[in-house]
Design a protein around this motif. Structure first.
Motif: not given
Length: 63
Positions: A50-54
């Motif tokens: 949802g936060l577009d982080v790994r």
């Protein structure tokens, strides 16, 4: 998880918005940000997506 809160705020999202985007309850996010909850892997994966982080980057920063 202070990292979660920092990233959420950096992206301009409220806890309600993030919760709605990833399909989890807002109180889960609140508890995690206050470090009073322990997320499952499923929740961590949903939040990272949802936060577009790994997820690996989050874990490395928390280490």
């Amino acid at each position: 998880m202070l990292l979660l809160r920092e990233e959420r705020i950096r992206q301009g999202l409220s806890a309600n918005q993030l919760a709605a985007n990833v399909g989890i309850d807002r109180t889960t996010i609140t508890h995690l940000e206050a470090d009073t909850g322990r997320p499952t892997l499923w929740v961590l994966l949903k939040l990272a997506g949802g936060l577009d982080v790994r997820l690996g980057d989050i874990i490395n920063q928390a280490d």
